[in-house]
Design a protein around this motif. Structure first.
Motif, PDB file in Angstrom:
ATOM      1  N   HIS A 138     -34.252 -20.130  -3.752  1.00 39.23           N
ATOM      2  CA  HIS A 138     -34.951 -20.617  -2.569  1.00 39.23           C
ATOM      3  C   HIS A 138     -33.956 -20.915  -1.447  1.00 39.23           C
ATOM      4  CE1 HIS A 138     -38.350 -22.416  -5.283  1.00 39.23           C
ATOM      5  NE2 HIS A 138     -38.571 -21.147  -4.986  1.00 39.23           N
TER       6      HIS A 138
ATOM      7  N   VAL B  94     -34.599 -28.748   5.107  1.00 40.10           N
ATOM      8  CA  VAL B  94     -34.666 -30.194   4.876  1.00 40.10           C
ATOM      9  C   VAL B  94     -34.556 -30.908   6.218  1.00 40.10           C
ATOM     10  CG1 VAL B  94     -33.654 -32.142   3.654  1.00 40.10           C
ATOM     11  CG2 VAL B  94     -33.497 -29.843   2.656  1.00 40.10           C
TER      12      VAL B  94
ATOM     13  N   ASP C 132     -30.421 -22.641  -2.484  1.00 39.46           N
ATOM     14  CA  ASP C 132     -30.579 -23.128  -3.857  1.00 39.46           C
ATOM     15  C   ASP C 132     -30.429 -21.944  -4.798  1.00 39.46           C
ATOM     16  OD1 ASP C 132     -31.410 -24.114  -6.326  1.00 39.46           O
ATOM     17  OD2 ASP C 132     -33.003 -25.346  -5.485  1.00 39.46           O
TER      18      ASP C 132
ATOM     19  N   GLY D 248     -33.140 -29.518  -3.737  1.00 37.58           N
ATOM     20  CA  GLY D 248     -33.483 -28.545  -4.766  1.00 37.58           C
ATOM     21  C   GLY D 248     -32.722 -28.755  -6.056  1.00 37.58           C
TER      22      GLY D 248
ATOM     23  N   THR E 156     -39.994 -25.013   1.542  1.00 41.36           N
ATOM     24  CA  THR E 156     -39.328 -24.066   0.648  1.00 41.36           C
ATOM     25  C   THR E 156     -39.665 -22.630   1.021  1.00 41.36           C
ATOM     26  OG1 THR E 156     -39.417 -25.664  -1.167  1.00 41.36           O
ATOM     27  CG2 THR E 156     -39.048 -23.371  -1.761  1.00 41.36           C
TER      28      THR E 156
ATOM     29  N   SER F  65     -39.105 -18.804  -0.538  1.00 38.99           N
ATOM     30  CA  SER F  65     -38.651 -18.020  -1.686  1.00 38.99           C
ATOM     31  C   SER F  65     -37.935 -16.775  -1.206  1.00 38.99           C
ATOM     32  CB  SER F  65     -39.847 -17.619  -2.567  1.00 38.99           C
ATOM     33  OG  SER F  65     -40.455 -18.758  -3.135  1.00 38.99           O
TER      34      SER F  65
ATOM     35  N   HIS G 288     -41.157 -20.903   8.223  1.00 40.99           N
ATOM     36  CA  HIS G 288     -40.597 -21.023   6.870  1.00 40.99           C
ATOM     37  C   HIS G 288     -41.065 -19.872   5.974  1.00 40.99           C
ATOM     38  CE1 HIS G 288     -39.126 -24.866   8.135  1.00 40.99           C
ATOM     39  NE2 HIS G 288     -40.338 -25.385   8.261  1.00 40.99           N
TER      40      HIS G 288
ATOM     41  N   VAL H 264     -39.063 -31.563   2.819  1.00 36.82           N
ATOM     42  CA  VAL H 264     -38.529 -30.259   2.430  1.00 36.82           C
ATOM     43  C   VAL H 264     -39.607 -29.181   2.533  1.00 36.82           C
ATOM     44  CG1 VAL H 264     -37.496 -28.918   0.554  1.00 36.82           C
ATOM     45  CG2 VAL H 264     -36.867 -31.314   0.859  1.00 36.82           C
TER      46      VAL H 264
ATOM     47  N   LEU I 203     -34.101 -23.833   1.368  1.00 34.06           N
ATOM     48  CA  LEU I 203     -34.840 -25.037   1.697  1.00 34.06           C
ATOM     49  C   LEU I 203     -34.550 -25.447   3.131  1.00 34.06           C
ATOM     50  CD1 LEU I 203     -33.969 -27.100  -1.503  1.00 34.06           C
ATOM     51  CD2 LEU I 203     -35.891 -25.544  -1.181  1.00 34.06           C
TER      52      LEU I 203
ATOM     53  N   CYS J 197     -30.549 -26.225   6.472  1.00 30.62           N
ATOM     54  CA  CYS J 197     -30.971 -25.090   5.655  1.00 30.62           C
ATOM     55  C   CYS J 197     -30.056 -25.019   4.440  1.00 30.62           C
ATOM     56  CB  CYS J 197     -30.904 -23.801   6.459  1.00 30.62           C
ATOM     57  SG  CYS J 197     -32.040 -23.766   7.861  1.00 30.62           S
TER      58      CYS J 197
END
Length: 223
Positions: A112, A116, A107, A88, A125, A127, A162, A123, A114, A104
Motif C-alpha cells: 500500500h 497520513v 508500506d 501501516g 490507503t 493499493s 487516493h 489514514v 498510505l 505519503c
C-alpha cells in the motif's frame, strides 16, 4: 563519522544545516551538524527506522519505523519527539506533500501507499503493486509515485482521490525498482534486479532513457 548501528537512511534538512541519519539497529536518529561534521544530538525513535523526510518549512522530520509500523515526528527546533503517527504494517519510505498536510508512506508488506494527515493521523490507503519500497511526491503535490518491487512498476497515485491513476512498466518481474526521485523534469528510478536507472518523462509517463549501472543499485538522489 560514528553514528548508531546499521545506518539505513539519511535526510538533509531544508536549510542544509543538519543531516539526519536513521540508525536501523539502534532505534535512534543521529543529527550531524554539517558545519562541523560532528554528531550534535541523538534522538530515540521507533524500531527499525529506514527513512527520513521533512516538512516544507523544516520544522518537522518524519522517520519511517518499519519495525513498529509508525512515523516518528521530530520537532527540529526542540529536538523532541511528538506523538507517533500510524503508518501501516511496514513503512519503508516516506515523502511529505508540498503543503505539509500529508505524509505519503510506502508500506512494503501490505503493498500500500498510505496518505497520513500530519495533524490528525487520519489514514487513506491506496493499493499498489507488490512490495512498495519507496515513495516520492511530485513537485506540484498532485501525484505520489511508488516503486513496486515485485511487478517491476511505478504506480502513480492521485493525492486528492487516493487512487492509482496510472502504472508505468519498467520491465519484467525481477527488474525490482527500489528507489526513486521525482523532479519537474524527470522521474528517476533505480532497479535493483536489472542494475539500471530508468529516466521517465513526468508528463507522458514514458521511459525516455535507461542507464546501465553496477549490480544491485539501491538509491538515487538528484541535485
Amino acid at each position: 563519522m560514528p553514528v548508531g548501528k546499521s545506518p539505513t537512511g539519511v535526510g538533509l534538512s531544508p536549510d542544509g544545516g543538519f543531516l539526519y541519519v536513521a540508525n536501523g539497529s539502534s532505534n535512534n536518529v543521529s543529527l550531524i551538524d554539517t558545519r562541523t561534521n560532528r554528531v550534535a544530538s541523538t534522538i530515540p525513535v521507533g524500531e527499525s527506522r529506514v527513512n527520513v523526510a521533512f516538512s516544507p518549512d523544516g520544522g518537522s522530520a518524519y522517520v519511517a519505523n518499519s519495525g513498529s509500523g509508525s512515523l516518528s515526528v521530530i520537532n527540529t527546533r526542540t529536538r523532541r519527539v511528538d506523538p507517533d503517527l500510524p503508518a501501516g504494517r511496514s513503512p519503508v519510505g516516506v515523502a511529505i506533500t508540498p503543503d505539509g498536510t500529508s505524509a505519503c508512506v510506502a508500506d512494503e508488506v501490505a503493498a500500500h501507499v498510505l496518505a497520513v494527515e500530519t495533524r490528525t493521523g487520519k489514514v487513506a490507503t491506496v493499493s499498489v503493486g507488490e512490495g512498495a519500497c519507496d515513495v516520492a511526491v511530485g513537485p506540484g503535490g498532485r501525484f505520489a509515485y511508488s516503486a513496486d518491487l515485485g511487478p517491476g512498476n511505478v504506480s502513480v497515485s492521485d493525492t486528492g482521490s487516493h487512487r492509482v491513476s496510472s502504472t508505468i512498466a519498467l520491465g519484467l518481474s525481477g527488474t525490482d525498482p527500489f528507489n526513486l526521485e521525482v523532479t519537474s523534469e524527470a522521474i528517476y528510478v533505480t532497479n535493483q534486479g536489472a542494475g539500471t536507472l530508468k529516466v521517465i518523462d513526468p508528463y507522458s509517463h514514458k521511459v525516455v532513457a535507461t542507464v546501465i549501472l553496477g549490480a544491485g543499485p539501491y538509491g538515487v538522489a538528484v541535485s
